[in-house]
Design a protein around this motif. Structure first.
Motif, PDB file in Angstrom:
ATOM      1  N   GLU A  20       8.061  -4.781  54.824  1.00  9.60           N
ATOM      2  CA  GLU A  20       6.815  -4.757  54.078  1.00  9.60           C
ATOM      3  C   GLU A  20       5.644  -4.720  55.057  1.00  9.60           C
ATOM      4  OE1 GLU A  20       4.896  -6.900  50.208  1.00  9.60           O
ATOM      5  OE2 GLU A  20       6.016  -8.188  51.584  1.00  9.60           O
ATOM      6  N   ASN A  21       4.875  -3.652  55.009  1.00 13.32           N
ATOM      7  CA  ASN A  21       3.659  -3.445  55.810  1.00 13.32           C
ATOM      8  C   ASN A  21       3.893  -3.116  57.280  1.00 13.32           C
ATOM      9  OD1 ASN A  21       2.023  -3.899  53.535  1.00 13.32           O
ATOM     10  ND2 ASN A  21       2.058  -6.099  53.919  1.00 13.32           N
TER      11      ASN A  21
ATOM     12  N   ASN B 141       7.933  -7.304  59.566  1.00 12.21           N
ATOM     13  CA  ASN B 141       7.869  -8.142  58.367  1.00 12.21           C
ATOM     14  C   ASN B 141       9.042  -7.789  57.460  1.00 12.21           C
ATOM     15  OD1 ASN B 141       6.997  -9.992  56.489  1.00 12.21           O
ATOM     16  ND2 ASN B 141       5.451  -8.634  55.613  1.00 12.21           N
ATOM     17  N   LYS B 142      10.163  -8.460  57.681  1.00 11.48           N
ATOM     18  CA  LYS B 142      11.388  -8.172  56.938  1.00 11.48           C
ATOM     19  C   LYS B 142      11.531  -9.126  55.757  1.00 11.48           C
ATOM     20  CE  LYS B 142      13.623  -6.392  61.056  1.00 11.48           C
ATOM     21  NZ  LYS B 142      13.452  -5.008  60.899  1.00 11.48           N
TER      22      LYS B 142
ATOM     23  N   GLU C 258      13.655 -12.828  47.257  1.00  9.07           N
ATOM     24  CA  GLU C 258      12.336 -12.723  46.625  1.00  9.07           C
ATOM     25  C   GLU C 258      12.400 -12.811  45.104  1.00  9.07           C
ATOM     26  OE1 GLU C 258       9.138 -12.213  47.991  1.00  9.07           O
ATOM     27  OE2 GLU C 258      10.019 -12.607  49.949  1.00  9.07           O
TER      28      GLU C 258
ATOM     29  N   PHE D  97       8.453  -4.526  42.622  1.00 10.50           N
ATOM     30  CA  PHE D  97       8.595  -3.958  43.960  1.00 10.50           C
ATOM     31  C   PHE D  97       8.894  -2.471  43.848  1.00 10.50           C
ATOM     32  CE2 PHE D  97       9.845  -8.370  44.119  1.00 10.50           C
ATOM     33  CZ  PHE D  97       9.240  -8.842  45.270  1.00 10.50           C
TER      34      PHE D  97
ATOM     35  N   VAL E  63      10.454   0.545  46.092  1.00 16.04           N
ATOM     36  CA  VAL E  63      11.273   0.744  47.293  1.00 16.04           C
ATOM     37  C   VAL E  63      11.480   2.235  47.508  1.00 16.04           C
ATOM     38  CG1 VAL E  63      13.516   0.315  48.366  1.00 16.04           C
ATOM     39  CG2 VAL E  63      12.472  -1.449  46.932  1.00 16.04           C
TER      40      VAL E  63
ATOM     41  N   ALA F  83       7.797   1.556  57.093  1.00 14.93           N
ATOM     42  CA  ALA F  83       6.919   0.504  56.584  1.00 14.93           C
ATOM     43  C   ALA F  83       5.452   0.920  56.589  1.00 14.93           C
ATOM     44  CB  ALA F  83       7.116  -0.774  57.402  1.00 14.93           C
TER      45      ALA F  83
ATOM     46  N   LYS G 150       3.017   1.076  53.303  1.00 12.59           N
ATOM     47  CA  LYS G 150       1.772   0.314  53.254  1.00 12.59           C
ATOM     48  C   LYS G 150       0.602   1.230  52.884  1.00 12.59           C
ATOM     49  CE  LYS G 150      -1.289  -2.544  56.067  1.00 12.59           C
ATOM     50  NZ  LYS G 150      -1.506  -3.134  57.402  1.00 12.59           N
TER      51      LYS G 150
ATOM     52  N   ARG H 285       4.360  -4.731  45.090  1.00 13.97           N
ATOM     53  CA  ARG H 285       4.612  -4.712  46.534  1.00 13.97           C
ATOM     54  C   ARG H 285       5.418  -3.468  46.885  1.00 13.97           C
ATOM     55  NH1 ARG H 285       6.780 -10.686  47.572  1.00 13.97           N
ATOM     56  NH2 ARG H 285       6.966  -9.910  49.711  1.00 13.97           N
ATOM     57  N   PHE H 286       5.035  -2.809  47.966  1.00 15.46           N
ATOM     58  CA  PHE H 286       5.650  -1.558  48.408  1.00 15.46           C
ATOM     59  C   PHE H 286       6.517  -1.835  49.631  1.00 15.46           C
ATOM     60  CE2 PHE H 286       2.256  -0.379  45.708  1.00 15.46           C
ATOM     61  CZ  PHE H 286       2.565   0.864  45.186  1.00 15.46           C
ATOM     62  N   LEU H 287       7.822  -1.570  49.483  1.00 13.27           N
ATOM     63  CA  LEU H 287       8.790  -1.912  50.521  1.00 13.27           C
ATOM     64  C   LEU H 287       9.473  -0.675  51.080  1.00 13.27           C
ATOM     65  CD1 LEU H 287      10.481  -4.935  48.734  1.00 13.27           C
ATOM     66  CD2 LEU H 287       8.458  -4.942  50.219  1.00 13.27           C
TER      67      LEU H 287
END
Length: 177
Positions: free
Chosen positions: A39-40, A44-45, A51, A90, A92, A97, A101, A116-118
């Motif tokens: 993530e980002n 950042n795993k 989650e 999320f 995916v 990453a 982001k 959230r974008f993974l």
């Protein structure tokens, strides 16, 4: 001539590779696989198995910035009045990453949606779900089928996978949320 014919038999037509969808092996009741996503930034795993402790949705897309993903699929979730009730959401994709982001910021500049974008750059998460396909004719390699998974406490409750891998029907926000 024989060599050319042999070569053409060895490679399936690109359209068959892109639209062929083998049977999905994940099932309702399966746990979300414990596979690291990013993530980002690559440092950042996160694991969706950790989650998603409450309600949530995982939306898989073939590619960030692709037309259907950017113009319809993800904006449908961002703009849905039912988004907050869905829990953690999320997106995916088999991208890096940094791309995820930037794509997230382009679709939801304020970040108010909470989506959230993974990134799944190695396709490990997507393959653990058995939701990858050979997208080399369009995307240059393995990609994620377009899907949405409704999850509760880390367990899959609903599966919405597009039968042609990339279409936008069963995984659209109005059908999932």
């Amino acid at each position: 001539m024989f060599a050319a014919r042999r070569l053409s038999l060895a490679r399936p037509a690109a359209s068959r590779l892109f639209h062929s969808s083998p049977r999905v092996c994940i099932k309702v009741g399966d746990a979300i696989p414990d596979v690291e996503l990013m993530e980002n930034s690559p440092g950042n795993k996160i694991s969706l198995a950790n989650e998603l402790k409450g309600n949530g949705v995982i939306v898989g897309v073939p590619a960030a910035y692709s037309p259907s993903c950017s113009e319809s699929h993800i904006p449908g979730y961002i703009n849905s009045p039912k988004l907050k009730a869905a829990g953690s959401v999320f997106v995916v994709s088999v991208n890096d990453a940094f791309v995820m982001k930037a794509w997230g910021k382009s679709l939801d500049p304020s970040g108010k949606s909470g989506i959230r974008f993974l990134a799944d750059p190695s396709v490990a998460f997507t393959k653990a779900l058995d939701l990858s396909f050979d997208g080399s004719s369009i995307f240059g390699g393995d990609r994620s089928k377009r899907y949405a998974l409704v999850v509760k406490d880390g367990v899959i409750k609903e599966i919405h996978v597009e039968p042609d891998n990339t279409g936008l029907n069963v995984s659209a926000a109005e059908k999932v949320l």
